[in-house]
Design a protein around this motif. Structure first.
Motif, short mmCIF file in Angstrom:
data_model
loop_
_atom_site.label_atom_id
_atom_site.label_comp_id
_atom_site.label_asym_id
_atom_site.label_seq_id
_atom_site.Cartn_x
_atom_site.Cartn_y
_atom_site.Cartn_z
N ILE B 9 0.86 -1.19 0.00
CA ILE B 9 0.00 0.00 0.00
C ILE B 9 0.89 1.23 0.00
N GLY B 40 -15.93 -5.12 -6.15
CA GLY B 40 -15.30 -3.99 -6.84
C GLY B 40 -16.15 -3.48 -7.99
N LEU B 48 -14.67 2.93 -1.85
CA LEU B 48 -13.21 2.93 -1.72
C LEU B 48 -12.65 4.33 -1.96
N SER B 64 -9.06 -2.61 2.94
CA SER B 64 -8.81 -3.70 1.99
C SER B 64 -10.03 -3.88 1.11
N LEU B 65 -9.79 -4.33 -0.11
CA LEU B 65 -10.90 -4.61 -1.04
C LEU B 65 -10.66 -5.97 -1.68
N ARG B 96 -6.34 -1.85 -9.16
CA ARG B 96 -5.15 -1.26 -8.54
C ARG B 96 -5.05 0.25 -8.83
N CYS B 99 -6.55 1.87 -5.87
CA CYS B 99 -6.24 1.38 -4.53
C CYS B 99 -5.39 2.31 -3.68
N ALA B 102 -4.93 1.42 -0.15
CA ALA B 102 -5.74 0.26 0.20
C ALA B 102 -5.09 -1.00 -0.37
N LYS B 103 -5.37 -2.13 0.28
CA LYS B 103 -4.80 -3.39 -0.18
C LYS B 103 -5.83 -4.10 -1.03
N PHE B 104 -5.38 -4.65 -2.17
CA PHE B 104 -6.31 -5.33 -3.07
C PHE B 104 -6.04 -6.83 -3.08
#
Lengths: 476, 476
Positions: B9, B40, B48, B64-65, B96, B99, B102-104
């Motif tokens: 991230i 998503g 997000l 996170s997503l 991405r 993101c 954020a973590k994908f």
């Protein structure tokens, strides 16, 4: 246009259509000449266009073309499709676009009998076999990838000859990026980020150049947690150098450039085995990698090498200087499936699109002479005016009229030349648009999954395999 | 940007990164709040983006997503992809891209335990199951196609929900054109040229409109020996009318237009069975056709309907006016997987992208209130400002602020509205370019064949399924 729906062909003049119906469907004319072109690549399409011009209004000439795909593929730009710069559909042109009054069969060539002047084809549509008679036959079937019988290499490699190959490489490269971004194991990341291309010729060099640019840009822009030092690009050449087709000075320059952009080049080495996560070289080295692209050689299809005529050692059809097959004055061969000796060097001409296009002019002329019974045969003799290769981001190598050009100017020449070579104005606009968009935006990195395909196994076309007579004289 | 490679991230400020390392990797802070977004689509991506803005520099919030594909799909333009007007990659945006910090996870959601605040996911990458803890959970998993348990309909239908669906429909339509052009049997030609769409809602109407335009144009331009009278376009609606979501006057207008362009509409009828070359209706009629597209209903995935919380009869998650799940104040649900009652009508809000986007504003706000402990909760209440549907060549229907617009003006509004709605400038340019090119050229008709896919079955990631503790505190 005036159309004969029975034959699926069209004529510019109404009178020609009427003559066609009179001659073909109402009676049997012994003077009808049937031209059959096998293959819809550079050679086949160029001949088709030439003879369509000549015989547009001559109802006594029937023209047919057989090709496995329903499109002509502009192969020089395959590496650009594999690296996501160009949309696949922008370098493929439906063959029907060129056909006009010629008949198109989307089919695989099954057997060829030169003695009986008979070709059988298997239709892609329903898998049925049909027989085609001809008076003049043109072989333009190209080549296929040669794995020299190594099943492991074949199983674990991507090839770079078809549009499906290019799409497959792009999808796989993006998958490897996604995977590498999700693993914390540095060895695994390196394995996933190692791309090996076998083959030091044009196809191999252009492919490693395009993939290198694509993967490094994508990692930098979108996958920041991929360690850049884990990205390995490896080119393997069985010769002592790369690009054996071209002069040594420029080939060295290509090697220097590729090294500068971190491509590792291994020369005088062959790949001898592979599994899904490594490739083994004949020097004993085992390269851990999950991507192997094979541009290591071409051969001709068995349907060509098994024809009863003269072949060279690789199975290509030997032709004389008029590009006619020995003992069969009504049969021509050209392009990658033909072996044509260059008188000045004593060696065969190289299998390039450039040569195929020049050969097609000779075949078209000699075919016209044979059919019209006037004019004189032309023999094929050509010395390449130069060549060019795109090897990376805005970088190409060009050798033209003995002059070497490198870098961004060469890249500009490369683009201009190939844009002009594209067969339709529409595709030129589309490719130019792709290039323009690529200047401003990052490459697309979406991973497309499995696409549903519906096969029609129960459909029955209800036409029994027709006899030759039925096929030739449907109205009797 | 400043990046934590361990977590994949990134942060705008270096100080935030330092705080992140201090709190997350050096010690255990009880004040960390974990937000987990499942899905998503329009709902997930909008939330997000909102909360990333709010918590960009707040190291105490982890985001996170989870999504199955590595891209967000702009679904309103799927019919335009299915009919070859737009390139597939131009309506899909890599997740991405959104993101940042954020973590994908590209993964399928396997189980959800609201009591224990634990979600397990199966990574697409290697098929391994991972556990994710959360403090705040957001359900935005959308819907899936509903065949009401009919296996034959499912097997022989194309659906129109994913990018693969759209590509599959386009490939199949071109194949049917090629096949129809090669058969002399008029019954077979009619069967191959009959396209049936089940579903009278937006998806069905827009799809039949796009396919009708595409197939008729292609037949006219490139397949002259397809008898135009053999082309059949059929839309089947289980209701007495089409487009039940909209006002009757405009729906009638849509029916009139579709009839004018030779689409047959069958109302108050259901499809009950199918094989590869027919579809059977509940009025006993059997339609011979080789193309069946199913837009006949949606349902929620079992992973949603089996969660221990309140559901409506279709399995959707019931939420209160703040879009919170009853008894779980830290869990939100929105979009197609949530059942939200419209107070003014007493019925649930319809499952459209428009509603999902408005709901995402409410969820983002209420989530911020919950985390920051200040501000006030907002309740969801929305009356649609209008709707629009593209139904053919340069023709759409638009209803906005109570006004009805039809024809080319509506088509222009449709295009402008959706272009503005696209989430990135890049994709806007690309779609606009596709549209521009389409004004001047015929649609592409190349048939792409089977694409090689390399699966890495032997790759071992060597990370055993981590315990929750290992997962949460990797440095201990």
């Amino acid at each position: 246009m005036h159309r004969c729906n029975k034959c699926d062909i069209e004529f510019r003049k109404k009178k020609t259509l009427e003559q066609h119906i009179q001659y073909i469907h109402k009676s049997v004319s012994p003077s009808i000449k049937k031209i059959l072109i096998l293959g819809g690549g550079f050679a086949g399409i160029n001949i088709l266009q030439d003879i369509l011009k000549e015989f547009q209004n001559n109802v006594n000439v029937e023209i047919s073309l057989v090709n496995q795909d329903n499109f002509f593929l502009f192969t020089p730009m395959l590496p650009e499709v594999a690296s996501g710069m160009i949309h696949p559909s922008d370098i493929s042109v439906p063959i029907r676009t060129f056909c006009k009054r010629a008949k198109f069969y989307q089919a695989v060539v099954s057997t060829i009998d030169l003695e009986q002047r008979l070709v059988t084809i298997t239709r892609t549509f329903d898998g049925k076999v049909h027989a085609l008679e001809y008076d003049y036959l043109i072989f333009a079937l190209g080549s296929k990838t040669n794995f020299f019988g190594n099943k492991n290499l074949e199983k674990h490699s991507f090839t770079i000859k078809t549009i499906e190959d290019a799409i497959g490489i792009r999808n796989h490269a993006i998958n490897m990026l996604e995977n590498a971004a999700q693993t914390g194991d540095p060895d695994l990341q390196q394995k996933l980020m190692t791309f090996t291309v076998v083959g030091g010729g044009f196809a191999g060099v252009e492919t490693i150049g395009a993939i290198n640019h694509f993967v490094r840009d994508a990692a930098a822009s979108t996958y920041p947690n991929i360690n850049k030092e884990k990205i390995n690009m490896i080119l393997i050449s069985s010769e002592k150098r790369i690009l054996p087709e071209i002069n040594k000075k420029l080939a060295l320059s290509a090697m220097r450039y590729l090294k500068k952009v971190s491509v590792k080049i291994i020369t005088a080495t062959k790949a001898i085995d592979a599994d899904e996560d490594y490739v083994l070289l004949d020097n004993g080295e085992k390269i851990p990698c999950t991507t192997l692209i094979w541009a290591g050689g071409v051969s001709v299809d068995p349907v060509i090498s098994e024809i009863k005529c003269e072949h060279d050692s690789s199975g290509k059809i030997k032709v004389d200087k008029y590009l006619k097959v020995a003992c069969f004055t009504n049969v021509f061969a050209l392009g990658d499936c033909a072996s044509i000796i260059d008188k000045t060097t004593g060696k065969p001409y190289p299998p390039t699109a450039q040569h195929a296009m020049h050969q097609s002019k000779v075949v078209s002329n000699n075919l016209k002479v044979a059919i019209n019974g006037k004019g004189s045969l032309v023999s094929f003799s050509y010395s390449s005016k130069g060549w060019m290769a795109s090897i990376g981001k805005r970088t190409a190598l060009v050798s033209i009229f003995g002059k070497n050009v490198e870098g961004i100017l060469a890249w500009f020449i490369w683009r201009t030349y190939y844009l002009i070579q594209m067969p339709t104005f529409e595709k030129r606009v589309k490719v130019a648009t792709d290039w323009l968009v690529d200047l401003f935006f990052k490459r697309d990195l979406t991973c497309v999954g499995k696409i549903k395909k519906k096969t029609l196994s129960k459909i029955d076309v209800k036409d029994e395999m027709p006899t030759l007579k039925e096929l030739l004289f449907p109205d009797l």
